[in-house]
Motif scaffolding. Structure first.
Motif, PDB file in Angstrom:
ATOM      1  N   GLY A 101      -2.952   0.181   4.205  1.00 18.78           N
ATOM      2  CA  GLY A 101      -3.602  -1.114   3.978  1.00 18.78           C
ATOM      3  C   GLY A 101      -3.287  -2.156   5.041  1.00 18.78           C
ATOM      4  O   GLY A 101      -3.543  -3.336   4.851  1.00 18.78           O
ATOM      5  N   TYR A 102      -2.747  -1.724   6.133  1.00 16.89           N
ATOM      6  CA  TYR A 102      -2.476  -2.592   7.277  1.00 16.89           C
ATOM      7  C   TYR A 102      -2.639  -1.758   8.547  1.00 16.89           C
ATOM      8  O   TYR A 102      -2.182  -0.619   8.556  1.00 16.89           O
ATOM      9  CB  TYR A 102      -1.049  -3.146   7.206  1.00 16.89           C
ATOM     10  CG  TYR A 102      -0.661  -3.989   8.412  1.00 16.89           C
ATOM     11  CD1 TYR A 102      -0.944  -5.336   8.456  1.00 16.89           C
ATOM     12  CD2 TYR A 102      -0.054  -3.390   9.517  1.00 16.89           C
ATOM     13  CE1 TYR A 102      -0.624  -6.088   9.570  1.00 16.89           C
ATOM     14  CE2 TYR A 102       0.270  -4.140  10.636  1.00 16.89           C
ATOM     15  CZ  TYR A 102      -0.008  -5.486  10.652  1.00 16.89           C
ATOM     16  OH  TYR A 102       0.309  -6.227  11.757  1.00 16.89           O
ATOM     17  N   ARG A 125     -14.366  -6.459  -2.403  1.00 22.41           N
ATOM     18  CA  ARG A 125     -13.389  -5.768  -1.531  1.00 22.41           C
ATOM     19  C   ARG A 125     -14.109  -4.841  -0.553  1.00 22.41           C
ATOM     20  O   ARG A 125     -13.717  -4.729   0.610  1.00 22.41           O
ATOM     21  CB  ARG A 125     -12.397  -4.978  -2.391  1.00 22.41           C
ATOM     22  CG  ARG A 125     -11.384  -5.891  -3.075  1.00 22.41           C
ATOM     23  CD  ARG A 125     -10.724  -5.231  -4.265  1.00 22.41           C
ATOM     24  NE  ARG A 125      -9.853  -4.145  -3.891  1.00 22.41           N
ATOM     25  CZ  ARG A 125      -9.406  -3.241  -4.771  1.00 22.41           C
ATOM     26  NH1 ARG A 125      -9.762  -3.303  -6.040  1.00 22.41           N
ATOM     27  NH2 ARG A 125      -8.598  -2.294  -4.363  1.00 22.41           N
ATOM     28  N   ARG A 162      -4.543  -2.481 -12.073  1.00 19.87           N
ATOM     29  CA  ARG A 162      -4.498  -3.654 -11.188  1.00 19.87           C
ATOM     30  C   ARG A 162      -5.577  -4.656 -11.579  1.00 19.87           C
ATOM     31  O   ARG A 162      -6.681  -4.248 -11.951  1.00 19.87           O
ATOM     32  CB  ARG A 162      -4.713  -3.208  -9.739  1.00 19.87           C
ATOM     33  CG  ARG A 162      -3.476  -2.570  -9.150  1.00 19.87           C
ATOM     34  CD  ARG A 162      -3.734  -1.934  -7.813  1.00 19.87           C
ATOM     35  NE  ARG A 162      -4.585  -2.694  -6.915  1.00 19.87           N
ATOM     36  CZ  ARG A 162      -4.836  -2.341  -5.672  1.00 19.87           C
ATOM     37  NH1 ARG A 162      -4.281  -1.251  -5.164  1.00 19.87           N
ATOM     38  NH2 ARG A 162      -5.630  -3.060  -4.912  1.00 19.87           N
ATOM     39  N   ILE A 201      -6.413 -12.270  -3.850  1.00 17.78           N
ATOM     40  CA  ILE A 201      -6.579 -10.839  -4.142  1.00 17.78           C
ATOM     41  C   ILE A 201      -7.649 -10.636  -5.214  1.00 17.78           C
ATOM     42  O   ILE A 201      -8.489  -9.735  -5.102  1.00 17.78           O
ATOM     43  CB  ILE A 201      -5.225 -10.215  -4.576  1.00 17.78           C
ATOM     44  CG1 ILE A 201      -4.300 -10.107  -3.364  1.00 17.78           C
ATOM     45  CG2 ILE A 201      -5.432  -8.862  -5.233  1.00 17.78           C
ATOM     46  CD1 ILE A 201      -2.996  -9.378  -3.612  1.00 17.78           C
ATOM     47  N   THR A 207       0.981  -3.161   2.345  1.00 19.23           N
ATOM     48  CA  THR A 207       0.970  -4.637   2.303  1.00 19.23           C
ATOM     49  C   THR A 207       0.479  -5.106   0.929  1.00 19.23           C
ATOM     50  O   THR A 207       0.945  -6.121   0.414  1.00 19.23           O
ATOM     51  CB  THR A 207       0.112  -5.229   3.443  1.00 19.23           C
ATOM     52  OG1 THR A 207      -1.058  -4.435   3.602  1.00 19.23           O
ATOM     53  CG2 THR A 207       0.871  -5.291   4.731  1.00 19.23           C
ATOM     54  N   GLY A 208      -0.437  -4.329   0.313  1.00 19.96           N
ATOM     55  CA  GLY A 208      -0.890  -4.678  -1.036  1.00 19.96           C
ATOM     56  C   GLY A 208       0.279  -4.692  -2.019  1.00 19.96           C
ATOM     57  O   GLY A 208       0.427  -5.625  -2.819  1.00 19.96           O
ATOM     58  N   ASP A 210      -7.309  -6.461  -9.720  1.00 20.89           N
ATOM     59  CA  ASP A 210      -8.463  -6.471  -8.809  1.00 20.89           C
ATOM     60  C   ASP A 210      -9.277  -5.179  -8.893  1.00 20.89           C
ATOM     61  O   ASP A 210     -10.243  -5.004  -8.166  1.00 20.89           O
ATOM     62  CB  ASP A 210      -8.026  -6.750  -7.360  1.00 20.89           C
ATOM     63  CG  ASP A 210      -7.008  -5.744  -6.831  1.00 20.89           C
ATOM     64  OD1 ASP A 210      -6.345  -5.069  -7.647  1.00 20.89           O
ATOM     65  OD2 ASP A 210      -6.879  -5.635  -5.599  1.00 20.89           O
ATOM     66  N   LEU A 263       2.498  -7.699  -1.441  1.00 20.09           N
ATOM     67  CA  LEU A 263       1.884  -8.922  -1.970  1.00 20.09           C
ATOM     68  C   LEU A 263       1.961  -8.957  -3.498  1.00 20.09           C
ATOM     69  O   LEU A 263       2.247  -9.996  -4.100  1.00 20.09           O
ATOM     70  CB  LEU A 263       0.413  -9.017  -1.523  1.00 20.09           C
ATOM     71  CG  LEU A 263       0.195  -9.164  -0.010  1.00 20.09           C
ATOM     72  CD1 LEU A 263      -1.282  -8.988   0.346  1.00 20.09           C
ATOM     73  CD2 LEU A 263       0.701 -10.514   0.479  1.00 20.09           C
ATOM     74  N   ARG A 264       1.750  -7.794  -4.129  1.00 16.26           N
ATOM     75  CA  ARG A 264       1.843  -7.750  -5.600  1.00 16.26           C
ATOM     76  C   ARG A 264       3.276  -8.038  -6.068  1.00 16.26           C
ATOM     77  O   ARG A 264       3.483  -8.647  -7.109  1.00 16.26           O
ATOM     78  CB  ARG A 264       1.322  -6.403  -6.143  1.00 16.26           C
ATOM     79  CG  ARG A 264      -0.208  -6.332  -6.203  1.00 16.26           C
ATOM     80  CD  ARG A 264      -0.720  -5.034  -6.797  1.00 16.26           C
ATOM     81  NE  ARG A 264      -0.535  -3.906  -5.909  1.00 16.26           N
ATOM     82  CZ  ARG A 264      -1.375  -3.566  -4.929  1.00 16.26           C
ATOM     83  NH1 ARG A 264      -2.478  -4.247  -4.736  1.00 16.26           N
ATOM     84  NH2 ARG A 264      -1.123  -2.522  -4.148  1.00 16.26           N
ATOM     85  N   LYS A 284     -10.737 -10.999  -1.274  1.00 14.73           N
ATOM     86  CA  LYS A 284     -10.677 -11.461   0.126  1.00 14.73           C
ATOM     87  C   LYS A 284      -9.349 -11.033   0.761  1.00 14.73           C
ATOM     88  O   LYS A 284      -8.462 -10.545   0.063  1.00 14.73           O
ATOM     89  CB  LYS A 284     -10.783 -12.981   0.173  1.00 14.73           C
ATOM     90  CG  LYS A 284     -12.126 -13.484  -0.295  1.00 14.73           C
ATOM     91  CD  LYS A 284     -12.171 -14.990  -0.164  1.00 14.73           C
ATOM     92  CE  LYS A 284     -13.494 -15.533  -0.661  1.00 14.73           C
ATOM     93  NZ  LYS A 284     -13.395 -16.961  -0.956  1.00 14.73           N
ATOM     94  N   LEU A 285      -9.202 -11.313   2.045  1.00 11.66           N
ATOM     95  CA  LEU A 285      -7.947 -10.984   2.731  1.00 11.66           C
ATOM     96  C   LEU A 285      -6.982 -12.166   2.679  1.00 11.66           C
ATOM     97  O   LEU A 285      -7.381 -13.317   2.876  1.00 11.66           O
ATOM     98  CB  LEU A 285      -8.203 -10.624   4.198  1.00 11.66           C
ATOM     99  CG  LEU A 285      -8.967  -9.333   4.466  1.00 11.66           C
ATOM    100  CD1 LEU A 285      -9.034  -9.076   5.972  1.00 11.66           C
ATOM    101  CD2 LEU A 285      -8.348  -8.138   3.765  1.00 11.66           C
ATOM    102  N   VAL A 286      -5.730 -11.849   2.449  1.00 14.36           N
ATOM    103  CA  VAL A 286      -4.652 -12.844   2.506  1.00 14.36           C
ATOM    104  C   VAL A 286      -4.456 -13.229   3.982  1.00 14.36           C
ATOM    105  O   VAL A 286      -4.730 -12.415   4.883  1.00 14.36           O
ATOM    106  CB  VAL A 286      -3.376 -12.215   1.890  1.00 14.36           C
ATOM    107  CG1 VAL A 286      -2.170 -13.081   2.078  1.00 14.36           C
ATOM    108  CG2 VAL A 286      -3.620 -11.927   0.409  1.00 14.36           C
ATOM    109  N   ILE A 338       0.813 -11.990   6.239  1.00 12.18           N
ATOM    110  CA  ILE A 338       0.919 -10.538   6.450  1.00 12.18           C
ATOM    111  C   ILE A 338       1.789 -10.247   7.681  1.00 12.18           C
ATOM    112  O   ILE A 338       2.673  -9.380   7.649  1.00 12.18           O
ATOM    113  CB  ILE A 338      -0.487  -9.922   6.660  1.00 12.18           C
ATOM    114  CG1 ILE A 338      -1.369 -10.184   5.439  1.00 12.18           C
ATOM    115  CG2 ILE A 338      -0.394  -8.440   6.975  1.00 12.18           C
ATOM    116  CD1 ILE A 338      -0.986  -9.471   4.190  1.00 12.18           C
ATOM    117  N   GLN A 389      -4.874  -8.428  13.187  1.00  9.57           N
ATOM    118  CA  GLN A 389      -3.678  -7.729  12.694  1.00  9.57           C
ATOM    119  C   GLN A 389      -3.383  -6.486  13.546  1.00  9.57           C
ATOM    120  O   GLN A 389      -2.221  -6.170  13.818  1.00  9.57           O
ATOM    121  CB  GLN A 389      -3.857  -7.319  11.229  1.00  9.57           C
ATOM    122  CG  GLN A 389      -3.869  -8.501  10.265  1.00  9.57           C
ATOM    123  CD  GLN A 389      -3.987  -8.076   8.798  1.00  9.57           C
ATOM    124  OE1 GLN A 389      -3.868  -6.903   8.461  1.00  9.57           O
ATOM    125  NE2 GLN A 389      -4.206  -9.051   7.933  1.00  9.57           N
TER     126      GLN A 389
END
Ligand code: AMP
Length: 216
Positions: free
Chosen positions: A85-86, A170, A159, A53, A31-32, A161, A35-36, A57-59, A64, A92
């Protein structure tokens, strides 16, 4: 077989997923990474996601869960997914259960990579990703070489982050929101604890044995 790779940021989920896709004919869903991609496309949504990000924090679950619904409903990935990552919080995890049932699939196992904070921080600060092929390297522990990476070092990027401040946020997000999921999967008898401190190939061997036994 659908597999969840679980663990704190920097535990090696993405690296193990990259290796496992080849051997078990799985599709990696990070999922990261999704999102990127949105951020790289410079959409309005991407700009909002980047701010979240970079704060560690979480999106939002809505964003998602939409991404995951598109993937689970796609027949070409049927029962062949490795999640990196999910899920990242209990809602979720519950949503994933709902979706796998809806699309007539199942979660085969949850592999939890255990690594302590000091190692995680070193791994994150040394992480490099290839902007062309997406493979993950580490300048200290697993550098890109001619043997493991055909694109060459010019495509390696860091990255935004992966810096000292965001790492701490994180890790905090992980402890508060994500870690409680472990109990959820323990109760469902899906959890396998893996020592994530060793070499990439040792960890890969341990995980492969578990997946091979599920396929048998
Ligand atoms: P990762 O590449 O898995 O380390 O994720 C990078 C960042 O993307 C995270 O710190 C979150 O901000 C966001 N992210 C990734 N996956 C999720 C998810 N399943 N739920 C919410 N936010 C996520």
């Amino acid at each position: 077989m659908n597999v969840i790779l679980f663990g704190p940021p920097g535990a090696g989920k993405g690296t193990q997923a990259d290796h496992l896709v080849k051997y078990f004919n799985l599709h990696k869903i990070s999922t990261g990474d999704l999102l990127r991609n949105e951020i790289n496309n410079k959409t309005e949504l991407g700009n909002k996601i980047k701010i979240i990000i970079d704060q560690g924090k979480l999106v939002s679950d809505d964003i998602i869960n939409n991404l995951i619904t598109n993937i689970l409903s796609d027949k070409k990935f049927y029962n062949r997914l490795i999640f990196d990552g999910y899920p990242r919080n209990i809602d979720q995890a519950i949503n994933l259960d709902h979706l796998v049932k809806k699309y007539n699939q199942k979660i085969s196992c949850v592999l939890s990579l255990n690594v302590e904070k000091e190692i995680i921080i070193k791994r994150i600060l040394g992480r490099q990703t290839c902007s062309k092929c997406g493979l993950i390297f580490n300048e200290h522990f697993y550098p890109s070489t001619k043997d493991n990476h055909s694109c060459g070092i010019k495509f390696l990027v860091k990255r935004s982050d992966d810096n000292d401040k965001t790492i701490l946020n994180r890790l905090e997000t992980y402890l508060v929101k994500t870690l409680p999921i472990l109990d959820y999967y323990k109760k469902l008898n899906l959890l396998h604890e893996i020592n994530g401190k060793g070499r990439i190939d040792q960890i890969f061997k341990e995980i492969s044995a578990i997946l091979a036994s599920l396929e048998a």
